[in-house]
Design an enzyme around this catalytic site. Structure first.
Site, short mmCIF file in Angstrom:
data_model
loop_
_atom_site.label_atom_id
_atom_site.label_comp_id
_atom_site.label_asym_id
_atom_site.label_seq_id
_atom_site.Cartn_x
_atom_site.Cartn_y
_atom_site.Cartn_z
N CYS A 1 1.19 -1.34 -0.10
CA CYS A 1 0.04 0.22 -0.11
C CYS A 1 1.13 1.54 -0.10
O CYS A 1 1.46 1.61 0.86
CB CYS A 1 -0.95 -0.06 1.26
N CYS B 1 -0.69 3.78 2.83
CA CYS B 1 -0.13 4.20 3.83
C CYS B 1 0.74 4.11 3.90
O CYS B 1 1.59 4.53 4.76
CB CYS B 1 -0.29 2.41 3.81
N ASP B 2 2.50 2.90 3.12
CA ASP B 2 3.53 4.04 3.34
C ASP B 2 4.19 4.43 2.29
O ASP B 2 5.90 4.00 2.89
CB ASP B 2 4.42 2.05 3.41
P1 FAD Z 1 -9.86 -6.58 7.35
O1 FAD Z 1 -9.02 -5.74 7.76
O2 FAD Z 1 -9.48 -7.17 6.42
O3 FAD Z 1 -10.32 -6.81 8.02
C1 FAD Z 1 -11.04 -8.34 7.78
C2 FAD Z 1 -11.36 -8.93 8.89
O4 FAD Z 1 -12.34 -10.11 8.54
C3 FAD Z 1 -10.15 -9.70 9.40
O5 FAD Z 1 -10.42 -10.42 10.67
C4 FAD Z 1 -10.72 -11.57 8.65
O6 FAD Z 1 -9.97 -12.01 9.61
C5 FAD Z 1 -12.48 -11.71 9.12
N1 FAD Z 1 -12.37 -12.37 8.39
C6 FAD Z 1 -13.09 -12.80 6.97
N2 FAD Z 1 -13.25 -14.12 6.65
C7 FAD Z 1 -14.43 -14.41 7.61
C8 FAD Z 1 -15.39 -15.40 8.31
N3 FAD Z 1 -15.69 -15.73 7.01
N4 FAD Z 1 -15.64 -15.04 9.32
C9 FAD Z 1 -15.09 -14.56 10.78
N5 FAD Z 1 -14.27 -13.67 10.07
C10 FAD Z 1 -13.83 -13.21 9.31
N6 FAD Z 1 -3.83 1.33 5.52
C11 FAD Z 1 -4.74 2.59 6.46
O7 FAD Z 1 -4.66 3.59 6.12
N7 FAD Z 1 -3.04 2.27 7.36
C12 FAD Z 1 -2.38 1.70 7.35
O8 FAD Z 1 -0.66 2.48 7.58
C13 FAD Z 1 -1.83 0.67 6.55
N8 FAD Z 1 -1.05 0.23 6.54
C14 FAD Z 1 -1.70 -1.43 5.82
C15 FAD Z 1 -0.32 -2.34 5.85
C16 FAD Z 1 -0.87 -3.79 5.74
C17 FAD Z 1 0.37 -4.38 5.62
C18 FAD Z 1 -2.34 -3.80 4.87
C19 FAD Z 1 -2.00 -5.19 4.23
C20 FAD Z 1 -3.10 -2.95 4.91
C21 FAD Z 1 -2.87 -1.85 5.59
N9 FAD Z 1 -3.50 -0.68 5.47
C22 FAD Z 1 -3.39 -0.05 6.13
C23 FAD Z 1 -4.81 -0.98 4.80
C24 FAD Z 1 -5.75 -0.93 6.05
O9 FAD Z 1 -5.47 -2.57 6.54
C25 FAD Z 1 -7.46 -1.82 5.44
O10 FAD Z 1 -7.68 -1.18 5.03
C26 FAD Z 1 -8.61 -2.34 6.51
O11 FAD Z 1 -7.95 -3.08 7.70
C27 FAD Z 1 -9.60 -2.99 6.10
O12 FAD Z 1 -10.57 -3.33 6.92
P2 FAD Z 1 -12.03 -4.00 6.76
O13 FAD Z 1 -12.31 -4.16 8.04
O14 FAD Z 1 -12.90 -3.80 5.72
O15 FAD Z 1 -10.74 -5.46 6.40
#
Ligand code: FAD
Length: 310
Positions: free
Chosen positions: A136, A139-140
């Site tokens: 990302c 992000c980084d």
């Molecule tokens: P996610 O954070 O992906 O969470 C989804 C969750 O759902 C997971 O815990 C998963 O286990 C759970 N899940 C999935 N399927 C099931 C199921 N069947 N049953 C139960 N649970 C389930 N964004 C920023 O703003 N700043 C940053 O510095 C940044 N750094 C990042 C660094 C990395 C390495 C990555 C990968 C991403 C980064 N991002 C950053 C992006 C950010 O992390 C995502 O945009 C954000 O986490 C998305 O949130 P979400 O809640 O939609 O999904």
């Protein structure tokens, strides 16, 4: 009907925990399936997060998620570190099945299962995540001021990441396994015109080098098999994302890339009583704050839906 909950939330990233916080504070007693392996979501795999508002000096990803979790729990969200393995969302009462086979019922469901960035599948890739390897640029990118960076991929995202990174970097090398790009003409032209961006064609990453930090890449020419070294301290992998929507196929409407469709700006899916938020819906912004924002919207949408039933 006493065993029927108001709302079940599937997923525990910023979207899920924010939806949990809001529905808990609205006295809806949400049940949250956090996922068995990756409770806390994508930020559990990163180090410093500098762009989540409210943290002047930045915050470590796992700490931010632990705080969100604790905040939701404080208001009565019931958090279960387990996966949902099946759903039936079609009826008035929705059912959600956990890994033990227990069926949970609710009037509303909020889906926040996120998306998984595609990996190269190489040793060292996970170990050096947040230590030079990133998925990302928004992000980084800031961490890579004045450095030499490689971007892997040939689509719009790769071009966008590369042109964004060239603002900070000393140089950006796009490594692509074909000799033409998939990206739109406009994105290609912008990348070609950028004096800091160069291309290595017909090549893939054979090895990610480095011990505690990324120190370079070994590239393989896919046509000749020839190996070469690329000295970089940043690697941005931009080969796509897979939204976690397998569970919902055939029940909720998906777009052509497999993301859940919602009736934007609301978080309503095509099924009454089912809402979706965060990266499972969003292929544009993919940020913690936008996921948290839509998680809040989903909670408010669910709250209004439940109030109208009463
Ligand atoms: P996610 O954070 O992906 O969470 C989804 C969750 O759902 C997971 O815990 C998963 O286990 C759970 N899940 C999935 N399927 C099931 C199921 N069947 N049953 C139960 N649970 C389930 N964004 C920023 O703003 N700043 C940053 O510095 C940044 N750094 C990042 C660094 C990395 C390495 C990555 C990968 C991403 C980064 N991002 C950053 C992006 C950010 O992390 C995502 O945009 C954000 O986490 C998305 O949130 P979400 O809640 O939609 O999904």
């Amino acid at each position: 009907m006493s065993d029927v909950r108001n709302v079940i939330i599937i997923g525990s990233g910023p979207a899920g925990y924010t939806a949990a916080l809001y529905t808990a504070r609205a006295s809806l007693k949400p049940l949250v399936f956090e996922g068995a392996v990756t409770a806390g979501g994508a930020l559990m795999n990163t180090t410093e997060v500098e762009n989540f508002p409210g943290f002047q000096d930045g915050v470590m990803g796992p700490e931010l998620m632990d705080n969100m979790r604790a905040q939701a729990e404080r208001f009565g969200a019931e958090l279960v570190p387990d996966d949902v393995v099946a759903v039936d969302l079609t009826g008035e009462i929705k059912t959600v099945t956990d890994t033990a086979g227990t069926v949970h019922k609710a009037k509303a469901v909020i889906v926040t299962t996120g998306s998984q960035h595609r990996k190269l599948g190489l040793p060292n890739e996970d170990a050096l995540s947040g230590r030079g390897v990133s998925w990302c640029a928004t992000c980084d990118g800031f961490f890579f001021k004045g450095q030499d960076i490689a971007v892997i991929g040939g689509g719009d995202t790769a071009m966008e990441e590369a042109t964004f990174l060239s603002r900070f970097a000393n140089s950006v090398t796009i490594v692509h396994r074909r000799d033409t790009l998939r990206a739109s003409k406009a994105m290609q032209e912008r990348a070609f015109a950028d004096p800091k961006i160069s291309f290595v064609w017909d090549s893939e990453v054979a090895e990610i080098l480095g011990d505690q930090k990324l120190s370079g890449l070994k590239l393989r020419n896919v046509k000749t098999g020839e190996l070469s070294d690329l000295a970089v301290t940043g690697l941005f992998i931009a080969i796509g994302h897979d939204p976690r929507t397998e569970l919902f196929k055939g029940q909720l409407e998906l777009d052509e890339e497999g993301y859940l469709k919602v009736d934007a700006p609301s978080t309503r899916t095509n099924v009454t009583g089912v809402f979706a938020a965060g990266d499972v819906v969003d292929h544009t912004y993919r940020q913690a704050i936008t996921a948290a924002g839509t998680g809040c919207s989903a909670a408010l949408d669910a709250e209004r839906f439940l109030a109208a039933l009463a």
